[in-house]
Each structure stands twice: as C-alpha cells, then as structure tokens.
Write a protein that holds these residues in place. Structure first.
Motif, PDB file in Angstrom:
ATOM      1  N   LYS A   1      -5.454   6.813   1.510  1.00  0.00           N
ATOM      2  CA  LYS A   1      -6.243   5.716   0.926  1.00  0.00           C
ATOM      3  C   LYS A   1      -6.199   4.487   1.841  1.00  0.00           C
ATOM      4  O   LYS A   1      -7.219   3.855   2.123  1.00  0.00           O
ATOM      5  CB  LYS A   1      -5.696   5.379  -0.464  1.00  0.00           C
TER       6      LYS A   1
ATOM      7  N   SER B   1       0.821  -1.217   0.000  1.00  0.00           N
ATOM      8  CA  SER B   1       0.000   0.000   0.000  1.00  0.00           C
ATOM      9  C   SER B   1       0.854   1.267   0.000  1.00  0.00           C
ATOM     10  O   SER B   1       0.337   2.357  -0.224  1.00  0.00           O
ATOM     11  CB  SER B   1      -0.913   0.017   1.223  1.00  0.00           C
TER      12      SER B   1
ATOM     13  N   SER C   1      -9.268   2.423   4.324  1.00  0.00           N
ATOM     14  CA  SER C   1      -9.640   1.130   3.745  1.00  0.00           C
ATOM     15  C   SER C   1     -10.389   0.226   4.728  1.00  0.00           C
ATOM     16  O   SER C   1     -10.148   0.257   5.935  1.00  0.00           O
ATOM     17  CB  SER C   1      -8.391   0.397   3.231  1.00  0.00           C
TER      18      SER C   1
END
Length: 97
Positions: free
Chosen positions: A64, A33, A68
């Motif tokens: 982001k 990520s 999640s």
C-alpha cells in the motif's frame, strides 16, 4: 515468531545528501505506514546509486505504501532519477556465524 516482511529497493539519485534529507523528513509517514527499520547501502565508487532494505510489519502495508502518491511525490522532491526497482520479500532464513 512473527514473519517479518522486507522490501528491497534500488534507485539512482541526483545527489545523495539532498535525497537523504527528504528521506529523513519522511520518517514519521513511513513509521505510521508500517515501516519498522531500514538499512541504506551505497556501492563503492558511486554514492548516488542507493540500495535500501526495509523491514515492514506486513507485506500488505508495504505494498500500500509503495503504491501511494505521497511516496511518488517524495521521490520526485528527493531527486530520484529513474523508476526504482522494488522487491517485496519474505524472510526464509536468518542466522549468525
């Protein structure tokens, strides 16, 4: 040079050892990520209060990731007791003395 993004996170966990096992098992997802490194801090006297400092390749990737569902479910599995406090930080200065 490249300005690195950092994330500072504080949360309480039920049991540090159980939390750390889930944290470690999630390393590949975190790396893919955009997480680059982490520091884990625990205050003297309460090992279930955890402060984490992460280095990320970009704030956009970090934001982001922290939004999640994968992270939310991992936190539940790990025994995070209350909503974490998360700050997205840009390094302004660094030095050695």
């Amino acid at each position: 040079g490249i300005v690195m993004a950092h994330v500072l996170m504080e949360h309480k966990v039920k049991d540090y050892a159980a939390w750390k096992a889930v944290f470690d098992s999630n390393a590949e997802f975190r790396r893919s990520s955009g997480e680059k490194s982490y520091h884990i801090f625990r205050p003297n006297g309460n090992g279930n209060d955890v402060t984490l400092l992460f280095e990320w390749s970009s704030l956009k990737e970090a934001e982001k990731f922290y939004a999640s569902l994968e992270l939310k479910s991992a936190m539940q599995r790990a025994g995070v007791v209350e909503a974490p406090k998360i700050q997205f930080l840009t390094e302004a200065a660094k030095g050695s003395l």
